[in-house]
Motif scaffolding. Structure first.
Motif, short mmCIF file in Angstrom:
data_model
loop_
_atom_site.label_atom_id
_atom_site.label_comp_id
_atom_site.label_asym_id
_atom_site.label_seq_id
_atom_site.Cartn_x
_atom_site.Cartn_y
_atom_site.Cartn_z
N GLU A 81 0.83 -1.20 0.00
CA GLU A 81 0.00 0.00 0.00
C GLU A 81 0.86 1.26 0.00
O GLU A 81 1.87 1.32 0.70
CB GLU A 81 -0.90 0.06 1.25
N GLY A 122 -4.05 2.46 -1.36
CA GLY A 122 -3.92 1.95 0.00
C GLY A 122 -5.25 1.90 0.71
O GLY A 122 -6.26 2.42 0.23
N ASN A 123 -5.21 1.29 1.89
CA ASN A 123 -6.42 1.06 2.67
C ASN A 123 -6.51 1.99 3.87
O ASN A 123 -7.57 2.51 4.17
CB ASN A 123 -6.40 -0.41 3.13
N GLY A 161 -0.64 2.21 4.41
CA GLY A 161 -0.31 2.92 3.18
C GLY A 161 0.00 4.39 3.41
O GLY A 161 0.83 4.98 2.72
N LEU A 218 -7.01 -3.52 -5.38
CA LEU A 218 -6.34 -3.61 -4.08
C LEU A 218 -7.08 -4.58 -3.17
O LEU A 218 -8.30 -4.48 -3.00
CB LEU A 218 -6.32 -2.23 -3.44
#
Length: 819
Positions: free
Chosen positions: A77, A121-122, A126, A273
């Motif tokens: 991420e 990213g989450n 990230g 992702l």
């Protein structure tokens, strides 16, 4: 019109205007007088990118001439957020560009709103990686990010009748001016196949990986500029492409779908992702993603090394590879495969090089979150790597047996292979065995790693373990996100804090200055007005900027205890509506965060909060004192609006569950006071700002462990003996917040009472309600509150990611700035 000063583009208003017009006309084919706002966004971005690549070439030339050691940060991420504003900030060109565009009749702020968040990213993992890239570039450290160029990033979150609904986030659908494709540097990555058990000419075992399928990894480079523009490093992200576009013979036979099947299958690798691992296909794809990205990264890193050096024995002197959690742990097996199979190095020599090159950062305290892969799945995807992992494990366990003969429990505990009905490869164990450094991300987290989560490994290698408390970049999270506060700070203490956040300490001298405190709170009031407008536009809730803005913004998870915050709101609501006791301090409760698509309890908590909001915001009396708003689709650009406007930062995870947190740092840096448990970096924030300037409640780690290990914690006792708790839970067993859907929230009653309250909400609830009363009393004294705000801001200098990166560079990577 003069555009160049020597060989470098000029940054005068005239030169910037000329650059924008040039790109509109010759890159985009537009007349600037007829250009749309999106055309202007592209032209401005390309003008900025020109200047970034000038500096990138200069940076690379400096690195090559210096023969520097390079750092490669491998992460699944990179939550980068919007690039235009950040790049203008770090190039110190925002004001010049703003004025130049104004003369052309263009609003820079409107232009910036056209850009999409880079959805790579989450959450915290990230965002930390993004901060680290910023700090490495600002400090002049040769640091590069490696990851996947996801076409569809983290999902877009919408609410439908209060429920989370996920839609795709195709952030690249309109292109991305910040990326440059490098197809000439593509990597070939083999998958699947089988192992042929052959022997070489000497008769030694020489396994051959055969019948694999090949996927092409195409790199896309994104320039990462440090503050001041002196250093520009690179984030290299790989997109998966088929090694063959389509089978012409099958196509000509009329089976069009079959002809492109391999292309579609290959390119799915970098499509999304974190595919759901609830089904086998999702787990397969996730493993394929992890291997794809580390295989591309290792080959690319090795090729860069070989352009300047020809002896792999000096590889660890010139290269440091940091694994951001366990997702890239396969890089260790891949590097061993590269050295042993492709470069024909003896095993012992290859292993020494590998171990001295890699470092591993752990980001979790939850045993269930330590990544494992079924042996059968790994054998299917990367059979040669599984062989290598077994060999690493065999040699490792031989050493353990020699050192601690007869200790079968130790062998079982540290083995890279977890025995059971289905054998699993423990990726955290691979990362630890194959690295010379293992670090946690907060002081408490590291101690818990050593003594509770990974005690046997700490027993083996106490010197391997070290702590590197997380940090955040003050450029993105203060200078850019909160320009009003940044300007006030600079006016009072100068601008040195932008590069050295410890200089904020000088602000503490103004904690008793009435005029300064007045101006400080005026900045906060303006930020709250902007946040109120955002809440109305996104969540359709009218809120009062004079109320206390109480914010819980982070990923939705039981251990982060959004449910505890909901219990507090229900308590307040019932006091108003049933007891006729109105709070002295009106509050606006702001939630933001996404639940993983397959995490049912987290999604039910979102529905609960939205249903509470519906009831509270509609009640004629309660709405005068309480408002509840859940801002959808939390991401970097939304965080930049929420964080500067917060009065109170909710960091209320169950003690011993949050590794560190970085949201807590961002909020404190922007003048929000923290209410939190003794968990993660909350403890270090408390130590820096002073216990009197933070609101701490609840059980600490030892207290939670005593409840858990004593096995005598009974939430029913609390329910039956505390009338406030009983009334709150009874509201869920009834239909107060779900009149149109009876019984919808009875699960909460059952979850907390019959489910044993795994995250100890009820154990901490009474303490939490008491601390919130203390918050109210403090907020009523405006001067006192403002004094606490100053002391929080002034003492957050240690939470700069610059400090974190300097510690990594000194203690783990062995690199120095190359300015």
């Amino acid at each position: 019109m003069k555009l160049y000063d020597g060989m470098r583009l000029m940054n005068t208003q005239e030169a910037l205007q000329g650059s924008v017009i040039h790109h509109l006309r010759y890159t985009l084919g537009r007349d600037w007088k007829k250009a749309s706002i999106r055309d202007l966004y592209w032209a401005v971005s390309l003008s900025v990118r020109d200047r970034l690549f000038e500096r990138l070439f200069e940076t690379e030339n400096r690195y090559r001439q210096g023969g520097v050691k390079r750092v490669y940060y491998l992460s699944m991420e990179f939550l980068m957020g919007r690039a235009l504003g950040n790049n203008l900030c770090n190039l110190e060109l925002h004001d010049t560009f703003k004025t130049a565009l104004e003369e052309m009749g263009v609003d820079l702020e409107e232009v910036q709103e056209c850009t999409a968040d880079a959805a790579l990213g989450n959450g915290g993992l990230g965002r930390l990686a993004a901060c680290f890239l910023d700090s490495m570039a600002t400090l002049g450290i040769p640091g590069y990010g490696y990851g996947i160029n996801y076409e569809f990033g983290h999902f877009r979150q919408q609410f439908c009748k209060g429920y989370q609904r996920e839609t795709s986030d195709n952030w690249l659908k309109r292109g991305n001016p910040w990326q440059i494709s490098r197809p000439e540097e593509a990597c070939l990555v083999p998958f699947f196949g089988r192992i042929a058990h052959t022997r070489d000419k000497k008769g030694d075992y020489n396994p051959m990986w055969r019948d694999w399928e090949m996927v092409v990894g195409v790199p896309f480079d994104m320039p990462i500029v440090g503050y001041g523009g002196q250093t520009v490093n690179t984030l290299r992200l790989f997109s998966a492409k088929s090694s063959e576009e389509f089978d012409v013979e099958i196509f000509n036979d009329g089976d069009y779908h079959e002809a492109v099947k391999n292309k579609i299958s290959s390119e799915n690798i970098s499509k999304v992702l974190y595919p759901s691992d609830y089904f086998h296909a999702g787990r397969l794809l996730r493993l394929v993603q992890e291997y794809f990205f580390v295989a591309c990264a290792i080959r690319d890193i090795a090729q860069t090394f070989l352009r300047s050096f020809d002896n792999f024995d000096i590889f660890p002197d010139k290269v440091a590879i940091q694994l951001n959690d366990t997702h890239p742990a396969l890089a260790i097996a891949e590097f061993m495969r590269y050295l042993v199979d492709e470069k024909a190095l003896p095993w012992e020599r290859a292993w020494s090089i590998t171990e001295r090159t890699f470092g591993y950062t752990n980001h979790t305290l939850l045993p269930e979150a330590l990544e494992k892969w079924p042996v059968s799945l790994m054998e299917f995807v990367v059979p040669r790597h599984l062989q290598i992992i077994y060999e690493i494990n065999r040699r490792f366990l031989e050493q353990i047996t020699l050192q601690w003969p007869g200790d079968e429990e130790l062998v079982r505990s540290v083995s890279l292979i977890e025995e059971g009905e289905e054998k699993q490869v423990r990726m955290s164990h691979l990362a630890m065995v194959g690295s010379h450094s293992v670090n946690g991300v907060a002081a408490l987290h590291t101690e818990l790693l050593k003594n509770h989560l990974l005690p046997d490994f700490y027993r083996l290698w106490p010197k391997k373990f070290n702590n590197k408390t997380n940090g955040v970049t003050p450029r993105r999270w203060l200078l850019k996100a909160n320009p009003g506060l940044a300007s006030l700070i600079t006016e009072v203490i100068g601008d040195g804090w932008i590069r050295d956040l410890r200089k904020l300490k000088a602000l503490e001298a103004s904690a008793e200055d009435s005029e300064f405190l007045k101006r400080l709170m005026a900045v906060k009031r303006a930020n709250k007005e902007r946040l109120a407008a955002r809440i109305w536009s996104d969540a359709y809730v009218r809120v009062d900027p004079d109320s206390l803005f109480d914010v819980h913004a982070k990923r939705i998870h039981e251990y982060k205890r959004q449910l505890l915050k909901a219990l507090h709101i229900v308590h307040q609501y019932l006091m108003i509506t049933e007891d006729d006791i109105c709070p002295e301090v009106p509050r606006t409760f702001v939630f933001a965060g996404k639940a993983a698509p397959g995490y049912k309890v987290a999604k039910q908590i979102i529905k609960l909060i939205n249903s509470i909001a519906t009831v509270v915001n509609a009640h004629p009396k309660a709405r005068r004192f309480l408002r509840v708003a859940f801002v959808p689709d939390y991401r970097v650009s939304v965080a930049e609006k929420i964080i500067p406007g917060a009065d109170l930062s909710e960091q209320i995870s169950t003690a011993g569950t949050e590794a560190s947190g970085t949201g807590n740092m961002k909020f404190a840096m922007n003048g929000a006071l923290t209410v939190g448990t003794c968990d993660g970096a909350n403890i270090e924030i408390m130590n820096e700002v002073g216990r009197e300037n933070i609101f701490i409640f609840g059980h600490d780690v030892a207290g939670i462990r005593a409840l858990r290990e004593g096995r005598d914690y009974n939430p029913w006792d609390i329910y039956e003996n505390d009338p406030s708790v009983k009334r709150i839970l009874d509201a869920f067993s009834g239909n107060l917040f779900c009149p149109e859907d009876p019984g919808l929230f009875s699960w909460i009653f059952e979850h907390l009472l019959y489910g044993r309250d795994t995250y100890y909400h009820l154990a901490d609830l009474s303490s939490y309600l008491l601390i919130q009363q203390e918050v109210d009393r403090c907020f009523l004294d405006t001067r006192k509150w403002a004094g606490h705000v100053v002391k929080n801001i002034a003492n957050t200098g240690t939470f700069s990611s610059d400090r974190t990166i300097l510690e990594y560079a000194r203690d783990i990577w062995g690199v120095s700035p190359a300015l």
